[in-house]
Design an enzyme around this catalytic site. Structure first.
Site, short mmCIF file in Angstrom:
data_model
loop_
_atom_site.label_atom_id
_atom_site.label_comp_id
_atom_site.label_asym_id
_atom_site.label_seq_id
_atom_site.Cartn_x
_atom_site.Cartn_y
_atom_site.Cartn_z
N ASP A 158 0.87 -1.19 -0.27
CA ASP A 158 0.08 0.04 -0.05
C ASP A 158 0.80 1.10 -0.12
O ASP A 158 0.57 2.07 0.69
CB ASP A 158 -1.05 -0.15 1.30
CG ASP A 158 -1.58 -1.32 1.33
OD1 ASP A 158 -2.10 -2.09 0.65
OD2 ASP A 158 -1.75 -1.77 2.61
N GLU A 165 -11.06 0.60 -3.42
CA GLU A 165 -10.37 0.99 -2.18
C GLU A 165 -9.28 1.84 -2.63
O GLU A 165 -8.91 1.79 -3.62
CB GLU A 165 -10.25 0.12 -1.31
CG GLU A 165 -9.46 -1.24 -1.86
CD GLU A 165 -9.07 -2.67 -1.04
OE1 GLU A 165 -10.12 -2.79 -0.32
OE2 GLU A 165 -7.98 -3.56 -1.26
#
Ligand SMILES: *[C@@H]1O[C@H](CO)[C@@H](O)[C@H](O)[C@H]1NC(C)=O
Ligand SMILES: *[C@@H]1O[C@H](CO)[C@@H](O)[C@H](O)[C@H]1NC(C)=O
Ligand SMILES: *[C@@H]1O[C@H](CO)[C@@H](O)[C@H](O)[C@H]1NC(C)=O
Ligand SMILES: *[C@@H]1O[C@H](CO)[C@@H](O)[C@H](O)[C@H]1NC(C)=O
Ligand SMILES: *[C@@H]1O[C@H](CO)[C@@H](O)[C@H](O)[C@H]1NC(C)=O
Ligand SMILES: *[C@@H]1O[C@H](CO)[C@@H](O)[C@H](O)[C@H]1NC(C)=O
Ligand SMILES: *[C@@H]1O[C@H](CO)[C@@H](O)[C@H](O)[C@H]1NC(C)=O
Length: 573
Positions: A38, A203
Site C-alpha cells: 500500500d 479502495e
C-alpha cells in the site's frame, strides 16, 4: 568563431536537456523490497528534492515507516510515524494477525508532513482514522495523532487540499469523501463519489488535481490476483466521475508476469516534471503459492499530457524510465531498504531503526549490552512462545521477539546465542515469521527427555495458520556436550526463492554445523497473514513454564544475496 558558437550552442541546449528531462535508465523492482504494501509517496522540493514514501505496517512496532530517496531507487528508512505506544494504545489489544495499521497517505504542505492512516480491529469493525504530522521527517518524533471522525466507518484514508483551501478525506470501500478539519478532527457527512468500475473492493483512494480535473485513483478487485488500479475524473470534486476508458489503468491480472497483484497505487511528479506511479505487487507468478515477502513496493514511469488521461508502463522486475541521477546522499541515519545488517549491539547504542517488535513491546524484556554482557542483545523470556495461547495478553505478557524484514529472495541470517537454561522448556532461538500461526523456528530448548533435563537443538514448523499445508515433523537433537561451553551460531539461509535451510554450529568450530531442517516458503505465504510479509529474528520464551533465564544474542548478521526479477532470473541483491 563558428566552432566556439557551436560549442556554446551545444552547451546551452544540452545542459537543460540533461537536467530537465532525465534520460531513460534501467532499474529493478521492487524499489522497497520485502513486506511494504500500500505505498503512498510524495515529492518534496523544499526538502532538497527528496521523495518520501510510507507503507503499511499492521502489528509491527515501531509502525508506519517513512522512507526517503533522492533518486527513486535508493531508499533510506527515515523514521516511523508510530514510535510511542501512547500514540495508539489499542495496538496492544488482542486480535487477529492482519489487524493494525493499514494503508496510509503521505503528503507535504507548507512545511509540514501529513500522514493519514487507519487502525483496524477485525472483530470490532470501527476503523480509527489517525492524522500524524511532523516537520522533521528524519526524526522519530512524529506528533500524537489527531483522530479524524469516520462517519463512513471505512478505511484507506486519503488527504487532499483543494485550491479553495478546503481539505478532503477520501475513504473506501466505494469511495466516500468528507471535508475535514485537521485541527479538531471533525468530518462532514460523507458523500459517495465513485463506485469504481464494478469490481469488488473499490479502495485505496488518492486524489490529484490536474488541468482543471479532479483525478481519483483507486484499487479494485481485491488485493489478490485480480488486483487493479483504476482511474476516474471529474471537473467537480463531488462528481459525477467519468471512468478512464482504458481501465484498469494498471494491473498484471490475467498475465503470466512474475509480479502479480499489482494495484493500490499512488502518483507523483519528480523535479524534472516526470510522472511516476508506485504500487504494491507480489513476486509470485500467477501460481501465487510461494511469496514469503508478501506485497512489496514497485515503481513505474508514466506520461501525463495536459488535459489527457495518463499512460503507464506495465509493472516488471526490470523497468526503464527517466530516473533522477543516482544519489545516495539522503539525510538521516537509518539503513537503506535493501541493505543488510551487521549488528553488534555495542554498549550505549540504541535499537537499530530496522528492527521490529510484534505489537508494542514489553520493553523490560529487551536490553542492549546489559551489565556484564557487552555487545549483546539480551532477550528475557516471555511467558508465551511465538504462537502464544488463548489467554495471551499482548499488553501484559508481550512476546520476547525482535526481527527485521526479509528483503531479498535469497539471504543468510545468523546470530550467536549464549543461553544457559536451567528450567524445563526454557527456549531461545531464531525464526522466519509471517504470523504467530505461521513460523519456522530453530532454537535451543531445555527438555526433559530420557529421564533428565538437558538443552536440545530443536527445529520446528508452526503452520496452523496455513491449513492446507502439512507441517514437517520437528527435529530435536541433544545439544552436543562439547558445544555447551561456548555460544551457538544459529543460521537461516534462504537458498532459493522457495526454501529455507536451518543449521546450528559451535561458534569456534563452524565445520561441526548440524543441518536441522529445510522448509518450504509456502509455509510463510498467505494463510493467516494475507497482507503481511516475512520477518526474520530472535526470540526467547519460558513456554508458560517457570524459567526466567535470559538469552544473549550477538553478532546479528543479515546478508541479502539475490533478488528474483522474473521467474528463475536473479540479480545480486
Ligand atoms: C523533533 O526532533 C527535532 C530534532 O531533534 C527537534 O528539532 C524537534 O523540535 C522535535 N520535534 C518535536 C515535536 O519534538
Ligand atoms: C454506487 O452504487 C450504489 C448502489 O448500486 C448506487 O446507489 C450509487 O448511486 C452509486 N454511486 C455512485 C457515485 O455511482
Ligand atoms: C478473480 O476474477 C475471476 C473472474 O472474474 C473470478 O472468477 C475469481 O473468483 C476472482 N478471484 C478472486 C480471488 O477474487
Ligand atoms: C534419548 O537418548 C537416546 C539414546 O541416548 C538418543 O539417541 C536420543 O537422541 C535421545 N532423545 C532425545 C530427544 O534427547
Ligand atoms: C485451502 O484449499 C482450498 C481448496 O483448494 C481453498 O479453497 C482454500 O482457499 C485454501 N485455504 C487457504 C487458507 O489457502
Ligand atoms: C507454546 O506454548 C504453549 C503453552 O503456552 C504450548 O502448549 C505449545 O506447545 C508451545 N509451542 C511450542 C512450539 O513449544
Ligand atoms: C500455563 O500455565 C498455567 C499455570 O501453570 C496453567 O494454569 C495453564 O494451563 C498453562 N497454559 C497452557 C496453555 O499450558
Amino acid at each position: 568563431m563558428l566552432v566556439l558558437c557551436n560549442i556554446i550552442w551545444a552547451c546551452i541546449t544540452l545542459i537543460p536537456l540533461v537536467s530537465c528531462s532525465n534520460r531513460d535508465k534501467t532499474y529493478t523492482n521492487p524499489i522497497l523490497p520485502g513486506w511494504n504494501s500500500d505505498p503512498s509517496c510524495t515529492f518534496v522540493k523544499e526538502w532538497d528534492d527528496t521523495f518520501f514514501c510510507t507503507t503499511s505496517s499492521f502489528l509491527a512496532f515501531p509502525g508506519v515507516p517513512i522512507y526517503a530517496s533522492k533518486d527513486l531507487t535508493n531508499w533510506r528508512l527515515a523514521s516511523h510515524a508510530l514510535t510511542r505506544p501512547s500514540q495508539l494504545p489499542e495496538l496492544c489489544n488482542p486480535g487477529q494477525q492482519m489487524e493494525g495499521m493499514w494503508a496510509s497517505t503521505i503528503r507535504y504542505r507548507d512545511g509540514t508532513f501529513y500522514l493519514i492512516t487507519s487502525y483496524i480491529q477485525w472483530n470490532d469493525w470501527a476503523p480509527k482514522i489517525l492524522l500524524f504530522t511532523t516537520k522533521h521527517p528524519f526524526e522519530d518524533n512524529w506528533s500524537d495523532p489527531v483522530v479524524i471522525e469516520n462517519p463512513a466507518n471505512d478505511i484507506d484514508p486519503d488527504i487532499f487540499w483543494d485550491d479553495d483551501g478546503k481539505i478532503y478525506m477520501a475513504v473506501a470501500a466505494g469511495i466516500w469523501i468528507s471535508e475535514i478539519n485537521i485541527e479538531t478532527g471533525a468530518a462532514t457527512e460523507p458523500f459517495k463519489v465513485w463506485n469504481g468500475t464494478g469490481d469488488r473492493n473499490p479502495e485505496g483512494p488518492h486524489f490529484y488535481k490536474k488541468d482543471g480535473y479532479y483525478y481519483l485513483l483507486i484499487g479494485e478487485g481485491g488485493t489478490e490476483l485480480n488486483h487493479t488500479a483504476t482511474l476516474a475524473r471529474s471537473k467537480d470534486i463531488r462528481g459525477p466521475y467519468e471512468g478512464y476508458p482504458g481501465n484498469p489503468f494498471l494491473t498484471n491480472k490475467n498475465t503470466d508476469e512474475y509480479f502479480q497483484t499489482v494495484g493500490h497505487a499512488d502518483l507523483f511528479q519528480d523535479a524534472s516534471g516526470n510522472w511516476w506511479a508506485v504500487a504494491l505487487a507480489t513476486r509470485s507468478g500467477p501460481a501465487w503459492e510461494v511469496y514469503p515477502m508478501g506485497r512489496e513496493t514497485v515503481l513505474v514511469p508514466m506520461k501525463w499530457e495536459k488535459g489527457e488521461w495518463p499512460v503507464i508502463d506495465q509493472v516488471r522486475g526490470k523497468q526503464s524510465g527517466p530516473l533522477p541521477p543516482t544519489n545516495k546522499r539522503v539525510k538521516g541515519n537509518g539503513p537503506f531498504a535493501d541493505e543488510g545488517d551487521e549488528l553488534n549491539f555495542a554498549p550505549g547504542s540504541s535499537f537499530p531503526k530496522q528492527l521490529l517488535f510484534w505489537r508494542p513491546p514489553r520493553t523490560s524484556l529487551f536490553a542492549i549490552s546489559p551489565p556484564g554482557h557487552p555487545n549483546t542483545l539480551r532477550i528475557s523470556p516471555s511467558r508465551v512462545n511465538l504462537t502464544a495461547d488463548t489467554v495471551y495478553n499482548p499488553a501484559g505478557d508481550g512476546i520476547a521477539f525482535i526481527a527485521r524484514k526479509q528483503t531479498a529472495t535469497t539471504f543468510d541470517y545468523s546470530v550467536e546465542l549464549s543461553f544457559q537454561p536451567t528450567q524445563a522448556d526454557e527456549e531461545a532461538g531464531v525464526t522466519v515469521f509471517l504470523t504467530q500461526m505461521q513460523h519456522i523456528d530453530l532454537s535451543v530448548i531445555n527438555l526433559a527427555t530420557n529421564g533428565s533435563l538437558a538443552p536440545h537443538l530443536r527445529w520446528r514448523v508452526e503452520a496452523v495458520g496455513n491449513p492446507n499445508y502439512t507441517a514437517p515433523e520437528a527435529n530435536t537433537v541433544p545439544l552436543p556436550k562439547s558445544w555447551r561451553a561456548q555460544p551457538v551460531r544459529l543460521s537461516i539461509e534462504a537458498t532459493e526463492d522457495s526454501q529455507y535451510s536451518f543449521s546450528a554450529a559451535p561458534v569456534s568450530r563452524p565445520k561441526e554445523a548440524i543441518s536441522m531442517g529445510t522448509a518450504s516458503a509456502e509455509i510463510v505465504s498467505g494463510g493467516s497473514g494475507p497482507f503481511t510479509g516475512t520477518i526474520v529474528g530472535a526470540f526467547a520464551t519460558s513456554n508458560n513454564g517457570t524459567g526466567t533465564t535470559p538469552a544473549y544474542f550477538s553478532r546479528w548478521r543479515y546478508t541479502p544475496k539475490k533478488q528474483a526479477v522474473t521467474a528463475g532470473v536473479f540479480i545480486p541483491a
